[in-house]
Motif scaffolding. Structure first.
Motif, mmCIF file in Angstrom:
data_model
loop_
_atom_site.group_PDB
_atom_site.id
_atom_site.type_symbol
_atom_site.label_atom_id
_atom_site.label_comp_id
_atom_site.label_asym_id
_atom_site.label_seq_id
_atom_site.Cartn_x
_atom_site.Cartn_y
_atom_site.Cartn_z
ATOM 1 N N LEU A 1 40.796 46.820 32.626
ATOM 2 C CA LEU A 1 40.243 46.269 33.853
ATOM 3 C C LEU A 1 41.176 45.216 34.425
ATOM 4 O O LEU A 1 41.563 44.278 33.725
ATOM 5 N N VAL A 2 41.551 45.392 35.690
ATOM 6 C CA VAL A 2 42.428 44.436 36.355
ATOM 7 C C VAL A 2 41.777 43.976 37.656
ATOM 8 O O VAL A 2 41.035 44.722 38.290
ATOM 9 N N THR A 3 42.057 42.739 38.006
ATOM 10 C CA THR A 3 41.556 42.178 39.258
ATOM 11 C C THR A 3 42.745 41.874 40.145
ATOM 12 O O THR A 3 43.620 41.090 39.771
ATOM 13 N N PRO A 4 42.805 42.478 41.316
ATOM 14 C CA PRO A 4 43.912 42.198 42.237
ATOM 15 C C PRO A 4 43.905 40.735 42.673
ATOM 16 O O PRO A 4 42.869 40.056 42.627
ATOM 17 N N ALA A 5 45.052 40.255 43.108
ATOM 18 C CA ALA A 5 45.163 38.894 43.638
ATOM 19 C C ALA A 5 44.185 38.723 44.795
ATOM 20 O O ALA A 5 43.837 39.689 45.481
ATOM 21 N N GLU A 6 43.776 37.501 45.012
ATOM 22 C CA GLU A 6 42.830 37.153 46.075
ATOM 23 C C GLU A 6 41.573 38.014 46.009
ATOM 24 O O GLU A 6 41.058 38.474 47.020
ATOM 25 N N GLY A 7 41.088 38.208 44.788
ATOM 26 C CA GLY A 7 39.919 39.041 44.583
ATOM 27 C C GLY A 7 38.697 38.592 45.349
ATOM 28 O O GLY A 7 37.810 39.394 45.632
ATOM 29 N N GLU A 8 38.631 37.317 45.701
ATOM 30 C CA GLU A 8 37.467 36.791 46.409
ATOM 31 C C GLU A 8 37.496 37.097 47.911
ATOM 32 O O GLU A 8 36.520 36.903 48.612
ATOM 33 N N ILE A 9 38.628 37.604 48.401
ATOM 34 C CA ILE A 9 38.772 37.885 49.828
ATOM 35 C C ILE A 9 38.074 39.206 50.166
ATOM 36 O O ILE A 9 38.220 40.205 49.468
ATOM 37 N N CYS A 10 37.360 39.206 51.277
ATOM 38 C CA CYS A 10 36.672 40.403 51.777
ATOM 39 C C CYS A 10 37.692 41.492 52.095
ATOM 40 O O CYS A 10 38.808 41.216 52.522
ATOM 41 N N CYS A 11 37.276 42.732 51.922
ATOM 42 C CA CYS A 11 38.148 43.871 52.240
ATOM 43 C C CYS A 11 38.172 44.167 53.734
ATOM 44 O O CYS A 11 38.991 44.941 54.204
ATOM 45 N N GLY A 12 37.257 43.565 54.486
ATOM 46 C CA GLY A 12 37.205 43.776 55.931
ATOM 47 C C GLY A 12 36.040 44.615 56.386
ATOM 48 O O GLY A 12 35.794 44.764 57.571
#
Length: 154
Positions: A60-71
């Protein structure tokens, strides 16, 4: 009173703990995206990760800026398409950086938004709900095998 009783499936499944069905390995690198409705509105962040971490073989990996909305943000991508596309591209760039086999998120809007953003950048990720990975693990099947007739989240 009603909203206090609403729970995400990941909360319920994590609480089951040892009373759950046996899991088979799913050998895949999975990028997890926190859907805004869960992370910000319901405060559900740990349980989807715990659910995925309980599947043998998943990295399991979490991309950078995981808290940012995808849009996607409800109808944000419809009423503010340029800004939403920028957020989508930003999210897709961060997902690409972790080189996942699969992307998991618990929101259909996020699935569509990230798939579209990824395609614009040349990526064709399979994006799944975390419960789809649990199902694949219980059944002992590869979640990347797309059965005939199955609609992709694109």
């Amino acid at each position: 009173a009603f909203s206090e009783r609403v729970r995400d499936i990941s909360e319920v499944l994590v609480e089951l703990g040892d009373a759950r069905a046996p899991r088979h390995p799913v050998n895949a690198r999975v990028a997890y995206h926190d859907a805004c409705h869960l992370a910000h509105a319901q405060g559900v962040r740990a349980q989807p990760r715990q659910l995925l971490d309980a599947i043998p073989g998943i990295e399991l990996v979490t991309p950078a800026e995981g808290e940012i909305c995808c849009g996607s943000a409800g109808i944000y991508n419809l009423v503010q398409p340029e800004a939403a596309a920028e957020l989508g591209a930003r999210k897709a760039t961060h997902i690409a950086a972790v080189a996942p086999d699969l992307v998991a998120t618990a929101n259909p809007g996020c699935m569509l938004q990230m798939a579209a953003a990824g395609r614009r950048l040349g990526f064709d990720w399979q994006i799944v709900h975390p419960v789809e990975l649990v199902d694949a693990s219980i059944r002992g099947v590869d979640p990347r095998a797309r059965p005939a007739g199955r609609l992709d989240h694109q």
